[in-house]
Design a protein around this motif. Structure first.
Motif, mmCIF file in Angstrom:
data_model
loop_
_atom_site.group_PDB
_atom_site.id
_atom_site.type_symbol
_atom_site.label_atom_id
_atom_site.label_comp_id
_atom_site.label_asym_id
_atom_site.label_seq_id
_atom_site.Cartn_x
_atom_site.Cartn_y
_atom_site.Cartn_z
ATOM 1 N N THR A 115 135.467 57.233 37.625
ATOM 2 C CA THR A 115 134.284 56.747 36.918
ATOM 3 C C THR A 115 133.206 57.825 36.913
ATOM 4 O O THR A 115 133.303 58.833 37.609
ATOM 5 C CB THR A 115 133.728 55.492 37.616
ATOM 6 O OG1 THR A 115 133.271 55.875 38.926
ATOM 7 C CG2 THR A 115 134.789 54.410 37.721
ATOM 8 N N ARG A 116 132.144 57.572 36.167
ATOM 9 C CA ARG A 116 131.007 58.494 36.170
ATOM 10 C C ARG A 116 130.353 58.538 37.552
ATOM 11 O O ARG A 116 129.853 59.570 37.978
ATOM 12 C CB ARG A 116 129.989 58.072 35.111
ATOM 13 C CG ARG A 116 130.501 58.261 33.700
ATOM 14 C CD ARG A 116 129.487 57.742 32.673
ATOM 15 N NE ARG A 116 130.049 57.757 31.349
ATOM 16 C CZ ARG A 116 129.852 58.733 30.470
ATOM 17 N NH1 ARG A 116 129.099 59.747 30.780
ATOM 18 N NH2 ARG A 116 130.407 58.674 29.288
ATOM 19 N N ASP A 117 130.397 57.419 38.254
ATOM 20 C CA ASP A 117 129.853 57.384 39.620
ATOM 21 C C ASP A 117 130.657 58.304 40.535
ATOM 22 O O ASP A 117 130.095 58.982 41.403
ATOM 23 C CB ASP A 117 129.854 55.958 40.173
ATOM 24 C CG ASP A 117 128.844 55.062 39.475
ATOM 25 O OD1 ASP A 117 127.854 55.585 38.917
ATOM 26 O OD2 ASP A 117 129.042 53.828 39.494
ATOM 27 N N ASP A 118 131.997 58.321 40.355
ATOM 28 C CA ASP A 118 132.828 59.228 41.154
ATOM 29 C C ASP A 118 132.445 60.677 40.887
ATOM 30 O O ASP A 118 132.329 61.480 41.812
ATOM 31 C CB ASP A 118 134.317 59.038 40.835
ATOM 32 C CG ASP A 118 134.837 57.663 41.216
ATOM 33 O OD1 ASP A 118 134.306 57.062 42.176
ATOM 34 O OD2 ASP A 118 135.785 57.197 40.549
ATOM 35 N N LEU A 119 132.233 61.006 39.613
ATOM 36 C CA LEU A 119 131.831 62.357 39.251
ATOM 37 C C LEU A 119 130.457 62.687 39.820
ATOM 38 O O LEU A 119 130.237 63.780 40.347
ATOM 39 C CB LEU A 119 131.830 62.531 37.736
ATOM 40 C CG LEU A 119 131.420 63.908 37.228
ATOM 41 C CD1 LEU A 119 132.318 65.000 37.788
ATOM 42 C CD2 LEU A 119 131.424 63.936 35.711
ATOM 43 N N ALA A 120 129.546 61.730 39.766
ATOM 44 C CA ALA A 120 128.208 61.947 40.323
ATOM 45 C C ALA A 120 128.287 62.231 41.819
ATOM 46 O O ALA A 120 127.573 63.092 42.339
ATOM 47 C CB ALA A 120 127.314 60.742 40.050
ATOM 48 N N GLN A 121 129.177 61.548 42.516
ATOM 49 C CA GLN A 121 129.351 61.775 43.947
ATOM 50 C C GLN A 121 129.893 63.177 44.209
ATOM 51 O O GLN A 121 129.456 63.853 45.142
ATOM 52 C CB GLN A 121 130.284 60.727 44.558
ATOM 53 C CG GLN A 121 130.408 60.826 46.066
ATOM 54 C CD GLN A 121 129.078 60.650 46.765
ATOM 55 O OE1 GLN A 121 128.299 59.755 46.445
ATOM 56 N NE2 GLN A 121 128.784 61.521 47.714
ATOM 57 N N ILE A 122 130.808 63.638 43.374
ATOM 58 C CA ILE A 122 131.330 65.001 43.521
ATOM 59 C C ILE A 122 130.208 66.010 43.344
ATOM 60 O O ILE A 122 130.075 66.959 44.123
ATOM 61 C CB ILE A 122 132.472 65.264 42.511
ATOM 62 C CG1 ILE A 122 133.716 64.446 42.899
ATOM 63 C CG2 ILE A 122 132.812 66.753 42.430
ATOM 64 C CD1 ILE A 122 134.811 64.462 41.850
ATOM 65 N N VAL A 123 129.353 65.797 42.348
ATOM 66 C CA VAL A 123 128.235 66.712 42.104
ATOM 67 C C VAL A 123 127.253 66.661 43.273
ATOM 68 O O VAL A 123 126.744 67.695 43.711
ATOM 69 C CB VAL A 123 127.546 66.382 40.756
ATOM 70 C CG1 VAL A 123 126.271 67.184 40.584
ATOM 71 C CG2 VAL A 123 128.511 66.622 39.606
ATOM 72 N N ARG A 124 126.971 65.465 43.809
ATOM 73 C CA ARG A 124 126.064 65.360 44.964
ATOM 74 C C ARG A 124 126.624 66.098 46.184
ATOM 75 O O ARG A 124 125.875 66.708 46.945
ATOM 76 C CB ARG A 124 125.825 63.893 45.321
ATOM 77 C CG ARG A 124 124.805 63.205 44.432
ATOM 78 C CD ARG A 124 124.375 61.859 45.002
ATOM 79 N NE ARG A 124 125.436 60.863 44.964
ATOM 80 C CZ ARG A 124 125.734 60.089 43.911
ATOM 81 N NH1 ARG A 124 125.021 60.207 42.801
ATOM 82 N NH2 ARG A 124 126.706 59.223 43.962
ATOM 83 N N ASP A 125 127.955 66.065 46.353
ATOM 84 C CA ASP A 125 128.584 66.731 47.502
ATOM 85 C C ASP A 125 128.766 68.226 47.299
ATOM 86 O O ASP A 125 129.086 68.944 48.236
ATOM 87 C CB ASP A 125 129.973 66.113 47.787
ATOM 88 C CG ASP A 125 129.875 64.669 48.271
ATOM 89 O OD1 ASP A 125 128.777 64.259 48.704
ATOM 90 O OD2 ASP A 125 130.907 63.968 48.207
ATOM 91 N N TRP A 126 128.534 68.688 46.076
ATOM 92 C CA TRP A 126 128.727 70.106 45.747
ATOM 93 C C TRP A 126 127.731 70.948 46.530
ATOM 94 O O TRP A 126 126.543 70.693 46.530
ATOM 95 C CB TRP A 126 128.483 70.271 44.254
ATOM 96 C CG TRP A 126 128.824 71.624 43.712
ATOM 97 C CD1 TRP A 126 128.237 72.802 44.023
ATOM 98 C CD2 TRP A 126 129.833 71.912 42.762
ATOM 99 N NE1 TRP A 126 128.795 73.804 43.320
ATOM 100 C CE2 TRP A 126 129.802 73.294 42.527
ATOM 101 C CE3 TRP A 126 130.758 71.134 42.080
ATOM 102 C CZ2 TRP A 126 130.656 73.919 41.652
ATOM 103 C CZ3 TRP A 126 131.606 71.758 41.195
ATOM 104 C CH2 TRP A 126 131.555 73.140 40.988
ATOM 105 N N LYS A 127 128.254 71.971 47.193
ATOM 106 C CA LYS A 127 127.398 72.871 47.949
ATOM 107 C C LYS A 127 127.406 74.244 47.268
ATOM 108 O O LYS A 127 128.466 74.831 47.073
ATOM 109 C CB LYS A 127 127.909 73.007 49.381
ATOM 110 C CG LYS A 127 127.758 71.721 50.167
ATOM 111 C CD LYS A 127 128.306 71.903 51.568
ATOM 112 C CE LYS A 127 128.159 70.683 52.421
ATOM 113 N NZ LYS A 127 128.495 69.407 51.898
ATOM 114 N N ASP A 128 126.240 74.706 46.886
ATOM 115 C CA ASP A 128 126.148 76.031 46.279
ATOM 116 C C ASP A 128 126.288 77.085 47.371
ATOM 117 O O ASP A 128 125.740 76.943 48.460
ATOM 118 C CB ASP A 128 124.802 76.214 45.569
ATOM 119 C CG ASP A 128 124.716 75.351 44.301
ATOM 120 O OD1 ASP A 128 125.758 75.148 43.668
ATOM 121 O OD2 ASP A 128 123.600 74.896 43.974
#
Length: 145
Positions: A131-144
């Protein structure tokens, strides 16, 4: 008498041709199915690691199925130049290579390790029913870095 023998020889020949022709036809016309991947997939050795990526639209040619439930596919690849490899003997044993669909848990790791197009990412997410929520969680967990 000669005519009778010729007649039976001709009938026998026609009968044999009728029996053999379907077998030869099936043997020569029996082409194996080919498949085009709808999403990138992971490919690895028989130990399950390390993983590499095989791209979307790669064509796999069905070779045979096994009683254990897995199938053997082959792919055609082009290579220009001298292949950096050793030629094997015809009877040499080789290690199996396995193909895996990406799991939702693999996506963050794959995003860091492989060049994925936006279309590749969309196809993976659709196949995993993310879902879009799953994708949003991936982006939130993304570490630059």
């Amino acid at each position: 008498m000669k005519k009778k023998a010729l007649f039976f020889a001709g009938v026998s020949l026609i009968f044999m041709a009728g029996v053999v022709t379907p077998f030869l036809w099936k043997k020569t016309m029996d082409t194996k199915a080919s498949y085009r991947l709808k999403e990138p997939m992971l490919i690895s050795n028989s130990n399950g690691a390390p993983y590499y990526m095989i791209p979307t639209n790669t064509v796999l040619h069905f070779e045979k199925g096994f009683a254990e439930g897995h199938q053997l596919y082959k792919i055609d690849v082009f290579f220009k130049g001298k292949l950096p490899a050793d030629q094997l003997a015809p009877d040499a044993a080789s290690e199996s290579t396995w193909l895996y669909p990406l799991d939702a848990d693999d996506i963050p790791k794959v995003l860091h390790q492989y060049p994925l197009s936006k279309e590749d990412l969309v196809q993976i997410m659709k196949a995993r029913k993310m879902t879009r929520d799953d994708l949003a969680q991936i982006v939130r967990d993304w570490k630059d870095d």
